[in-house]
Design an enzyme around this catalytic site. Structure first.
Site, short mmCIF file in Angstrom:
data_model
loop_
_atom_site.label_atom_id
_atom_site.label_comp_id
_atom_site.label_asym_id
_atom_site.label_seq_id
_atom_site.Cartn_x
_atom_site.Cartn_y
_atom_site.Cartn_z
NE ARG A 102 -8.11 23.78 33.82
CZ ARG A 102 -6.88 24.62 34.22
NH1 ARG A 102 -6.94 25.94 34.05
NH2 ARG A 102 -6.38 23.92 35.27
CB SER B 236 -4.72 22.63 37.52
OG SER B 236 -5.68 23.38 38.47
CE1 TYR C 266 -6.85 16.45 30.11
CE2 TYR C 266 -7.91 18.46 30.66
CZ TYR C 266 -7.33 17.81 31.31
OH TYR C 266 -6.81 17.81 32.40
CG ASP D 183 -11.07 20.31 40.81
OD1 ASP D 183 -9.66 20.68 41.41
OD2 ASP D 183 -11.76 20.25 40.15
NE ARG E 275 -5.78 16.21 35.27
CZ ARG E 275 -5.74 16.64 36.14
NH1 ARG E 275 -6.95 16.83 36.73
NH2 ARG E 275 -5.33 18.10 35.63
CB CYS F 279 -0.83 22.56 43.64
SG CYS F 279 -0.20 23.08 42.70
CG HIS G 81 -9.33 25.14 41.76
ND1 HIS G 81 -8.29 25.34 41.63
CD2 HIS G 81 -9.64 24.19 41.97
CE1 HIS G 81 -8.10 24.65 40.47
NE2 HIS G 81 -9.18 23.51 40.72
CE LYS H 91 -11.43 22.76 37.90
NZ LYS H 91 -10.29 22.05 37.93
O1 SAT Z 1 -8.44 19.77 33.36
S1 SAT Z 1 -8.93 19.69 34.84
O2 SAT Z 1 -9.20 21.68 34.50
O3 SAT Z 1 -10.74 19.08 34.58
C1 SAT Z 1 -8.33 19.70 36.16
C2 SAT Z 1 -7.36 21.12 36.56
O4 SAT Z 1 -6.93 21.22 35.99
O5 SAT Z 1 -7.59 20.99 37.59
MN MN Z 2 -8.76 21.59 39.66
#
Ligand code: SAT
Ligand code: MN
Length: 599
Positions: free
Chosen positions: A74, A253, A202, A282, A381, A255, A231, A211
């Protein structure tokens, strides 16, 4: 006006027509969600090299993809909340004036799909038709996005049928354009239910249901409509008597949300009959429901998990989820066996394979300075269907959601935050969430390992002013009679050599156990300046090589360290100006007072 094989909804058709005229694709394909269509699209992407099919025996239905090298996470610096008033985006978001933003984005999008196909993806966040569900339409020129959206959300004709003639849908406009970093924009227009994502491929930037919609747009909708988009993972803990209690937990994210959501309890618990079920890993959408309680659903339909570190020991359920129908992005690919690998999968990295950039790679390779060259990107991922998960909750599809007993906040902190503590009440719990801080990870571009404030793990995802967001949390508390208890955890304390002290993973069950006992008033706690902490003897260490002294070392409240924290919080709070709820200032003052007391 253009026509669609799937709908006569005028707002939908006008939306698609507007952007077809602007982006000028050579054709338009409406995604109906059928197996035949998805198969044909997969084959097309395979023929162009966008996607590689994995070994159909070892990884049936799995696909492999590499993003551009400059497009792997991101991009928070290029993410904007385009509310009409700057004030409404608040001090923690980038802001662009909507008309200026539209002009800029439309200019980039002009003709950007020439020679390409535009895919129209109708999708639902939440089970189609459920009281929580919200619908969206994403336009994209990427088959990779279509295939990922099909895993992560509910996609296809059924969404348009349910939408009927309504114009209540989120408009998502995505194009890879030329994947130019300097023209990459992720823009949310909360007042227009609109998202633009240009020049990226991405996941977190382009799977607009995730998100962009389910957090940034939905947090704004929740604020206006009296619910919450958070989140958070959602898990259920089943006790030996069959009773299941649900917990939601917010972590930044990368963690360990997916690991906690799919936790396998240690032997001492499984032997007694304890089980953990996953509802989400998530995002949680939370509403007031029956019995004066909060109820949560997972609006997604799959997991977009971090691959490195996922293995048969750390998270066997996630690993099992990736064994079929999964899309792997930016991991190692073995062209001979058509299988994948990532750091931490096992101790046998393959030789003579391709790394995430497509370069020749062998496990153990080092660069000129002798540093190990990683094969998978740290933010590589897997996109896996939720139904693959062996511990998926039977409540996953429950349209009413699951009742929440406890809310956990947690960050990645080498020092300061103890293993677990409990807020005194809801107001204090909102304070505890608001002061969350965590070391940055590879999930967003930029430096890794820097401690930053990340209230409720929503810093990059709140679609409006965070001061209003805190107030919304306080207001929700006033509306619910049976409030969940609120806790803070930290699995990441390190010793002087930098090693993690707490074993984490499945052993986090020991902390969840204490949390649930607190929710049932079944165990005492010690009052400290920051909140209630367990007595060391109340955390079950049975079967674990971990001493009470070690435990005590992470169940501490170092007043000096916390006075420094309080000073940092005070600085951080200043950013919110008048919008900082006075209840939070009062909580901060109380914390400072508690810390100054002798005892
Ligand atoms: O890359 S994502 O935003 O989908 C996953 C994350 O950063 O929590
Ligand atoms: Mn996330």
């Amino acid at each position: 006006m253009i026509t669609s094989p799937l709908t006569t909804n005028k707002s939908v058709l006008a939306f698609v027509e507007k952007y077809a005229n602007m982006m000028r694709p050579k054709d338009i394909v409406w995604i109906d969600g059928s197996k035949a269509q998805l198969k044909a699209l997969t084959n097309e992407a395979v023929s162009t090299g966008e996607i590689i099919k994995c070994n159909s025996k070892l990884l049936p239905g799995c696909l492999y993809h590499r993003t551009a090298v400059n497009d792997v996470a991101r991009v928070e610096g290029r993410t904007f909340i385009c509310s009409r008033e700057k004030e409404n985006a608040g001090p923690t978001n980038n802001w662009m004036e909507p008309q200026e933003a539209y002009a800029k984005l439309d200019a980039i999008a002009d003709g950007c799909m020439e020679g390409r196909t535009m895919y129209v993806i109708p999708f639902s966040m939440g089970k189609v038709g459920s009281p929580f569900a919200k619908y969206g339409i994403e336009l994209t020129d990427s088959i990779y996005v279509v295939l990922n959206m099909n895993i992560m959300t509910r996609v296809g004709a059924k969404v348009l049928t349910k939408l009927g003639d309504s114009d209540e849908f989120v408009r998502g406009i995505h194009s890879k354009v030329k994947l130019e970093e300097e023209n990459r924009y992720i823009c949310q227009f909360p007042e227009d239910n609109t998202i633009y994502s240009l020049n990226s491929g991405y996941g977190g930037n382009v799977l607009l249901g995730k998100k962009c919609f389910a957090l940034r747009i939905a947090s704004y909708q929740g604020w206006k409509e009296g619910w919450m988009a958070e989140h958070m993972l959602i898990l259920g803990v089943q006790k030996p008597d069959g009773d299941i209690k649900y917990i939601t937990a917010a972590f930044p994210s990368a963690c360990g949300k997916t690991n906690l959501a799919m936790l396998i309890p240690p032997e001492t618990y499984t032997a007694k009959g304890y089980k953990v079920f996953t509802v989400g890993d998530d995002i949680a959408w939370i509403r007031k429901g029956r019995g004066g309680k909060l109820y949560a659903v997972n609006p997604e339909n799959g997991f977009f998990g971090v691959a490195p570190g996922t293995n048969a020991k750390s998270n066997p359920n996630a690993l099992a989820s990736t064994q079929k129908g999964t899309i792997f992005t930016n991991v190692v690919f073995n062209p001979k066996t058509k299988t994948v690998w990532w750091e931490g999968l096992d101790k046998n990295p393959p030789k003579n394979v391709l790394d995430w950039k497509g370069n020749k790679w062998s496990g153990g390779m080092v660069d000129a300075d002798g540093k190990v060259i990683k094969g998978a990107h740290p933010n590589s991922r897997f996109t896996s269907p939720a139904k693959n998960c062996p511990c998926l909750s039977t409540e996953f599809e429950n349209p009413k959601g699951v009742p929440i007993s406890a809310i956990i906040f947690g960050g990645r902190r080498a020092k300061a935050a103890p293993l677990v503590y409990e807020a005194r009440d809801w107001k204090h719990g909102v304070f505890v969430g608001s002061i969350m801080a965590s070391e940055t990870t590879a999930a967003a571009s930029g430096a890794v390992g820097v401690v930053r404030h990340d209230p409720m793990a929503m810093l990059p995802f709140c679609g409006y002013h965070m001061g209003d967001y805190f107030q919304h949390w306080l207001d929700m508390g006033k509306k619910i009679k049976n409030k969940p208890k609120i806790f803070n955890v930290n699995w990441f304390r390190t010793d002087d050599e930098g090693n993690f002290i707490w074993p984490g993973f499945g052993d986090n069950m020991r902390v969840l156990d204490w949390i649930l006992a607190r929710c049932e008033d079944a165990v005492d706690a010690v009052e400290t300046p920051i909140g209630f902490m367990p007595k060391a003897e109340d955390i079950n260490l049975e079967g674990l090589d971990f001493s009470v002294e070690q435990l005590e070392s992470i169940l501490d409240c170092d007043k000096k360290v916390w006075l420094k924290e309080a000073a940092d919080i005070e600085e951080f709070y200043k950013r919110f100006g008048d919008k900082l709820p006075k209840e939070l200032t009062a909580e901060l003052n109380r914390l400072k007072k508690n810390l100054r007391k002798r005892k």
